[in-house]
Design an enzyme around this catalytic site. Structure first.
Site, PDB file in Angstrom:
ATOM      1  N   GLY A 361       0.957  -1.259   0.242  1.00 44.38           N
ATOM      2  CA  GLY A 361       0.009   0.316   0.070  1.00 44.38           C
ATOM      3  C   GLY A 361       0.922   1.026  -0.376  1.00 44.38           C
ATOM      4  O   GLY A 361       2.191   0.997   0.196  1.00 44.38           O
ATOM      5  N   GLY A 364       2.785   1.254   3.287  1.00 47.25           N
ATOM      6  CA  GLY A 364       4.023   0.340   4.242  1.00 47.25           C
ATOM      7  C   GLY A 364       2.899  -1.448   3.231  1.00 47.25           C
ATOM      8  O   GLY A 364       1.718  -1.529   2.910  1.00 47.25           O
ATOM      9  N   ASP A 478      -6.433  10.666  -0.045  1.00 46.48           N
ATOM     10  CA  ASP A 478      -5.795   9.406  -1.261  1.00 46.48           C
ATOM     11  C   ASP A 478      -6.827   8.353  -1.932  1.00 46.48           C
ATOM     12  O   ASP A 478      -6.500   7.266  -2.062  1.00 46.48           O
ATOM     13  CB  ASP A 478      -4.618   8.735  -0.690  1.00 46.48           C
ATOM     14  CG  ASP A 478      -3.618   8.383  -1.595  1.00 46.48           C
ATOM     15  OD1 ASP A 478      -3.407   8.927  -2.670  1.00 46.48           O
ATOM     16  OD2 ASP A 478      -2.812   7.621  -0.823  1.00 46.48           O
TER      17      ASP A 478
END
Ligand SMILES: *[C@@H]1O[C@H](CO)[C@@H](O)[C@H](O)[C@H]1NC(C)=O
Ligand SMILES: *[C@@H]1O[C@H](CO)[C@@H](O)[C@H](O)[C@H]1NC(C)=O
Ligand SMILES: *[C@@H]1O[C@H](CO)[C@@H](O)[C@H](O)[C@H]1NC(C)=O
Ligand SMILES: *[C@@H]1O[C@H](CO)[C@@H](O)[C@H](O)[C@H]1NC(C)=O
Ligand SMILES: *[C@@H]1O[C@H](CO)[C@@H](O)[C@H](O)[C@H]1NC(C)=O
Ligand SMILES: *[C@@H]1O[C@H](CO)[C@@H](O)[C@H](O)[C@H]1NC(C)=O
Ligand SMILES: *[C@@H]1O[C@H](CO)[C@@H](O)[C@H](O)[C@H]1NC(C)=O
Ligand SMILES: *[C@@H]1O[C@H](CO)[C@@H](O)[C@H](O)[C@H]1NC(C)=O
Ligand SMILES: *[C@@H]1O[C@H](CO)[C@@H](O)[C@H](O)[C@H]1NC(C)=O
Length: 673
Positions: A361, A364, A478
């Site tokens: 992702g 992480g 995001d």
């Protein structure tokens, strides 16, 4: 009335045989029963509900997202005769909530009175097995319930995750208070934790003349406090039907929880018979077993062996310690229930083996895991976090984000902290992320239009919740196809919300960090660096185009003029050939109205001027067809996004090769340029 005399004479005897009393005592207007434990009782059970050999009524089992009910087998009449008012009644019950792992239970249980025993249409989780989205609030339910709620659901205005409320046909409680009681000795309010694994007693008293409802709570073995926890006036004659069933409902949400009833009694027109506490069964013990007493047993056998054992154990413990080392600080105590142990997460993911890697992702690696005791499937995200500064704020924010509950958000269950690393635990989404379906090889099956439109609506509804429906505005920052996950029914759920804040804490105030992904960044971000709900709306607009056109926001392989998806769509919009931009894999099978709505809405949301963009509330209205989409005038979108972005200081992005596609990036723009 002779019948009446007979019965009152028999009453003391019948008290112990309460079950049998019911059927013929109805006409006198005085009914009662009492259970101290449920062994051999004849309750009507459904769903997960069962009675254990000890006599505990377990409304739920260890499984998530299920519901269970238990009813007194025959219905009751609450009026003396059909046209009279509902008489006074009193009920009391002893219950216990047992978290199966961690210290948290979701969602809750109710005591209820309803004209039907059929709750097959009721939903689980926050609906408590009582109602569903359509039936919630309908007067035709004729339901009176007392909810014992161990989760906070903002959609029902829940006050906290440990409250008792009175619900009339509606999961939004008519009145509610945090669990606790007023001590008779000094009148001081003492809070109780519903999920403490301790049995507690509830009394529900209704006065038919004054139409007053009292609800009182106390620890087991504490006499009924004289001051009730809740006292409200509501005319139940306008709610209850005759005859009605009485019983309990419970449902589990994303966390394994056990809701139990140990004893129960009812009195109509008289106090509820007391429950014999000495005969009550014990609450089941589940979850982590108490520490083993290996050492104590071995000690008398051989001292030498003992010393050897201690030595070995110590070495093992030290090694284990290191392996499972976590960072825990005092201020985290209050977040206890949301804290997972590293050991559990380590075992859940098989030691973070690559075979369990779900993906990389933006923040992480994400691993699939199965929690040891509960067998709950989870996704564990490892986020590296070097700075110590701001970690406290971030963790409290993570915990408060964990309280966000919405069907279109990926539920955050909790966290764990190690040196330089945070682990976030989420519900596992079996169908993976949306980008895998959109940007796959041509020959693989992709999503049809109905699924795509549904996913767009899901994401809109999740984002609307973040922006407007929670106690504070949460920005996502995001939004993109790879942050939209699909559950087993292919509903879209927004993931990773709020995480962007991680990069805000503990950084140099001289620099502003733009968080997000190239292609989804609103032009004004380059100038102000400040995320707002409207920068989320911009990203959502690009997302709509991405889903509808089946293309990434930036396509480096295309000609320079159409590298940016939005420019290419705007160009076709000018030419009047908007549907040319549709994903060819839909093979012409789509609703022309919906496609047209999606493309135009995408353009409106991704408008270069932030004040021309709609709010998420308006977006939902457009998508549901409640409000027609405003006409976009050619002048409104008169210049190329790309040109605009150059003007806004995004020039360094557009030439960066690594920014193509879904790779997430964080970039520092020095403020004051
Ligand atoms: C819980 O109940 C459901 C449905 O009744 C069943 O499928 C599931 O296996 C049960 N789980 C346990 C742990 O008993
Ligand atoms: C249990 O209740 C049902 C009605 O729901 C009744 O038909 C049945 O006879 C009862 N059984 C016993 C043993 O009382
Ligand atoms: C909601 O509950 C009502 C009443 O129980 C039921 O008739 C209806 O079918 C349920 N709706 C859904 C969508 O399950
Ligand atoms: C449920 O009750 C609340 C508060 O009493 C009210 O605001 C809401 O409109 C009701 N919901 C429905 C669906 O009627
Ligand atoms: C409810 O509590 C109040 C305050 O203690 C008391 O005066 C009243 O009689 C109670 N009503 C019922 C129905 O128990
Ligand atoms: C309660 O409602 C019933 C039926 O609507 C009505 O007859 C009765 O007068 C009401 N009681 C009070 C105290 O308002
Ligand atoms: C068109 O799409 C719908 C669902 O969106 C699907 O049910 C139907 O089978 C499709 N028809 C063709 C000819 O592919
Ligand atoms: C989505 O998940 C469900 C259940 O896990 C599965 O049956 C279904 O085939 C999946 N759909 C796709 C398109 O992979
Ligand atoms: C587009 O511009 C026209 C006039 O130039 C204005 O009336 C209209 O409200 C604008 N629409 C949007 C969505 O900004």
């Amino acid at each position: 009335m002779p019948g009446m005399v007979h019965l009152s004479f028999l009453l003391p005897l019948l008290l112990s045989l309460a079950l049998n009393l019911v059927s013929f005592a109805t006409a006198t207007g005085e009914d009662q029963f009492a259970y101290s434990g449920f062994s051999g009782s004849n309750l009507t059970l459904d769903g997960t509900a069962k009675i254990t050999p000890d006599g505990v009524l377990e409304l739920t089992n260890h499984t998530v997202h299920l519901k269970g009910h238990a009813f007194y087998p025959t219905p009751w009449r609450f009026r003396k005769s059909p046209n009279e008012v509902v008489q006074s009644f009193s009920i009391t019950f002893v219950f216990g909530m047992v978290p199966v792992y961690s210290d948290k239970c979701t969602d809750g249980m109710t005591f209820l009175i309803s004209p039907t025993k059929d709750f097959s249409g009721a939903q689980t989780s926050q609906y408590l097995g009582l109602l569903n989205k359509t039936s919630d609030g309908k007067a035709s339910n004729h339901i009176f319930a007392v909810e014992l709620d161990s989760s906070q659901n903002t959609e029902f205005n829940d006050i906290d995750d440990n409250h008792i409320g009175i619900d009339i046909n509606n999961l939004t409680s008519f009145v509610a208070e945090s669990a606790g009681f007023y001590d008779d000795k000094n009148g001081i309010f003492k809070t109780l934790s519903l999920v403490s694994r301790k049995a507690m007693q509830v009394w529900v008293d209704y006065n038919g003349e004054a139409t007053q409802i009292n609800v009182t709570l106390a620890p087991l073995r504490v006499a009924k406090p004289s001051r009730p926890l809740l006292s409200a006036t509501y005319n139940l004659s306008t709610v209850l039907e005759d005859p009605s069933y009485i019983g309990f409902s419970a449902s589990t949400g994303p966390i394994n929880s056990l809701y139990c009833v140990l004893g129960w009694s009812l009195g109509i027109n008289r106090p509820a018979p007391s429950i014999d506490i000495t005969k009550l069964p014990k609450l089941p013990r589940v979850g982590p077993k108490p520490r083993s007493k290996v050492l104590e047993i071995i000690l008398p056998i051989a001292t030498a062996a003992f010393i050897l054992l201690v030595g070995t154990t110590l070495i093992l413990l030290v090694r284990r310690r290191k392996r499972y080392a976590e960072i825990r600080e005092d201020w985290e105590a209050e977040f206890g229930p949301h804290r997972f142990s590293y050991k559990d997460l380590f075992h859940a993911t098989d030691g973070f083996k690559n075979k369990n890697l779900l993906g990389l992702g933006g923040f992480g690696k994400v691993y699939k895991g199965v929690l040891p005791v509960s067998k709950l499937e989870v996704a564990v995200k490892r986020v590296s976090h070097e700075s110590k500064q701001g970690i406290k704020e971030f963790v409290s924010e993570i915990v408060s984000i964990g309280r966000l509950r919405h069907r279109n958000l990926v539920q955050l269950l909790g966290y764990c902290r190690r040196k330089g690393e945070l682990l976030l635990v989420y519900d596992y989404m079996s169908n993976g992320s949306l980008d895998k379906y959109l940007h796959c090889e041509e020959d693989r099956p992709t999503l049809d239009w109905a699924q795509r439109f549904q996913i767009i609506k899901c994401v809109a509804s999740g984002l609307f919740y973040l922006h407007e429906r929670w106690e504070k505005v949460v920005l996502h920052r995001d939004i993109k196809a790879s942050n939209v996950l699909l559950d087993s029914e292919m509903n879209g759920r927004l993931g990773d919300f709020g995480l962007a804040r991680l990069y805000d804490h503990g950084t140099d105030p001289q620099t502003t960090h733009v968080v997000g992904t190239m292609g989804y960044l609103a032009p004004e971000l380059g100038r102000t660096g400040k995320a707002t709900p409207l920068t989320d709306v911009y990203a959502f607009g690009i997302f709509i185009l991405e889903v509808t056109c089946g293309q990434r926001p930036i396509n480096r392989l295309a000609e320079a003029s159409s590298q940016m998806l939005i420019d290419w769509v705007v160009e076709h919009w000018h030419k009047g050939s908007l549907t040319y931009t549709l994903d060819s894999r839909l093979q012409g099978n789509y609703s022309a109205d919906e496609v047209c709505l999606a493309l135009n809405l995408g353009l409106l949301c991704a408008h270069p001027f932030s004040n021309a963009r709609p709010t998420m509330r308006q977006v939902i209205q457009y998508l549901n067809g409640e409000t027609p989409l405003p006409e976009l005038m050619p002048t409104n979108l008169s210049y190329s996004m790309l040109a605009l972005m150059h003007n806004e200081g995004f020039d360094q992005y557009t030439s960066l090769p690594s920014t193509v596609g879904s790779s997430s990036m964080t970039s520092s723009l020095t403020s004051g340029r």
